[in-house]
Design a protein around this motif. Sequence first.
Motif, short mmCIF file in Angstrom:
data_model
loop_
_atom_site.label_atom_id
_atom_site.label_comp_id
_atom_site.label_asym_id
_atom_site.label_seq_id
_atom_site.Cartn_x
_atom_site.Cartn_y
_atom_site.Cartn_z
N PRO A 1 0.83 -1.20 0.00
CA PRO A 1 0.00 0.00 0.00
C PRO A 1 0.87 1.26 0.00
O PRO A 1 1.92 1.31 0.62
N ARG A 2 0.39 2.25 -0.73
CA ARG A 2 1.05 3.56 -0.78
C ARG A 2 -0.02 4.60 -0.48
O ARG A 2 -1.15 4.50 -0.96
N LEU A 3 0.34 5.60 0.31
CA LEU A 3 -0.60 6.62 0.73
C LEU A 3 0.05 7.98 0.48
O LEU A 3 1.11 8.27 1.05
N PRO A 4 -0.54 8.83 -0.39
CA PRO A 4 0.03 10.16 -0.61
C PRO A 4 0.19 10.91 0.71
O PRO A 4 -0.62 10.76 1.63
N GLU A 5 1.24 11.72 0.80
CA GLU A 5 1.57 12.44 2.05
C GLU A 5 0.38 13.22 2.62
O GLU A 5 0.21 13.27 3.83
N ASP B 1 -12.56 -5.72 1.82
CA ASP B 1 -12.43 -4.28 2.07
C ASP B 1 -11.01 -4.06 2.58
O ASP B 1 -10.52 -4.81 3.44
N ILE B 2 -10.35 -3.02 2.06
CA ILE B 2 -8.99 -2.68 2.47
C ILE B 2 -8.99 -1.25 2.98
O ILE B 2 -9.44 -0.34 2.28
N LEU B 3 -8.48 -1.04 4.18
CA LEU B 3 -8.36 0.28 4.79
C LEU B 3 -6.89 0.51 5.13
O LEU B 3 -6.27 -0.33 5.78
N LYS C 1 -1.20 1.66 8.98
CA LYS C 1 -2.01 0.58 9.54
C LYS C 1 -2.89 0.05 8.41
O LYS C 1 -3.67 0.80 7.83
N VAL C 2 -2.77 -1.22 8.12
CA VAL C 2 -3.53 -1.86 7.05
C VAL C 2 -4.52 -2.84 7.68
O VAL C 2 -4.12 -3.74 8.42
N THR C 3 -5.80 -2.64 7.39
CA THR C 3 -6.84 -3.52 7.89
C THR C 3 -7.59 -4.08 6.68
O THR C 3 -8.08 -3.32 5.85
N ILE C 4 -7.66 -5.40 6.61
CA ILE C 4 -8.39 -6.06 5.54
C ILE C 4 -9.50 -6.88 6.18
O ILE C 4 -9.25 -7.65 7.11
N THR C 5 -10.71 -6.67 5.69
CA THR C 5 -11.85 -7.41 6.21
C THR C 5 -12.58 -8.14 5.08
O THR C 5 -12.51 -7.73 3.92
N GLU C 6 -13.23 -9.21 5.47
CA GLU C 6 -14.07 -9.98 4.54
C GLU C 6 -15.36 -10.30 5.27
O GLU C 6 -15.33 -10.92 6.34
N GLU C 7 -16.47 -9.81 4.74
CA GLU C 7 -17.78 -10.02 5.35
C GLU C 7 -17.80 -9.59 6.82
O GLU C 7 -18.32 -10.28 7.68
N GLY C 8 -17.18 -8.45 7.11
CA GLY C 8 -17.15 -7.91 8.46
C GLY C 8 -16.14 -8.53 9.39
O GLY C 8 -15.96 -8.08 10.51
N LYS C 9 -15.45 -9.57 8.96
CA LYS C 9 -14.45 -10.26 9.79
C LYS C 9 -13.05 -9.77 9.40
O LYS C 9 -12.70 -9.75 8.22
N GLY D 1 5.89 1.62 1.96
CA GLY D 1 6.62 0.92 0.91
C GLY D 1 6.92 -0.54 1.20
O GLY D 1 7.46 -1.24 0.35
N GLU D 2 6.58 -1.00 2.40
CA GLU D 2 6.84 -2.40 2.76
C GLU D 2 5.84 -3.32 2.05
O GLU D 2 4.67 -3.01 1.91
N ILE D 3 6.33 -4.45 1.61
CA ILE D 3 5.48 -5.47 1.00
C ILE D 3 4.97 -6.36 2.12
O ILE D 3 5.75 -6.86 2.92
N MET D 4 3.66 -6.54 2.17
CA MET D 4 3.09 -7.42 3.19
C MET D 4 2.38 -8.58 2.52
O MET D 4 1.78 -8.43 1.46
N GLU D 5 2.47 -9.75 3.14
CA GLU D 5 1.78 -10.92 2.64
C GLU D 5 0.44 -11.04 3.36
O GLU D 5 0.38 -10.94 4.59
#
Length: 69
Positions: free
Chosen positions: A8-12, A30-32, A41-49, A59-63
């Motif tokens: 993920p990349r986020l403009p300044e 959903d990706i926040l 902070k990266v939060t990924i949810t699927e069907e509210g979970k 710039g870090e790659i996350m699995e």
Amino acid sequence: LQRFDLTPRLPESWPSMSIQHLRAFNRDLDILVERAGSKLKVTITEEGKTVTDKLIDAGEIMEVKLDGN
């Protein structure tokens, strides 16, 4: 597929961003991404979970591992 890499990349000037209802791998995700000091902070949810809730460096790659639905 049960996993993927995300950089993920986020403009300044942005405090956060989200993608809702991303259809991938026969799923609805959903990706926040939010600023948390010098990190993201990266939060990924699927069907509210929550699938992933992780602090990473910019710039870090996350699995992301999905459960075997």
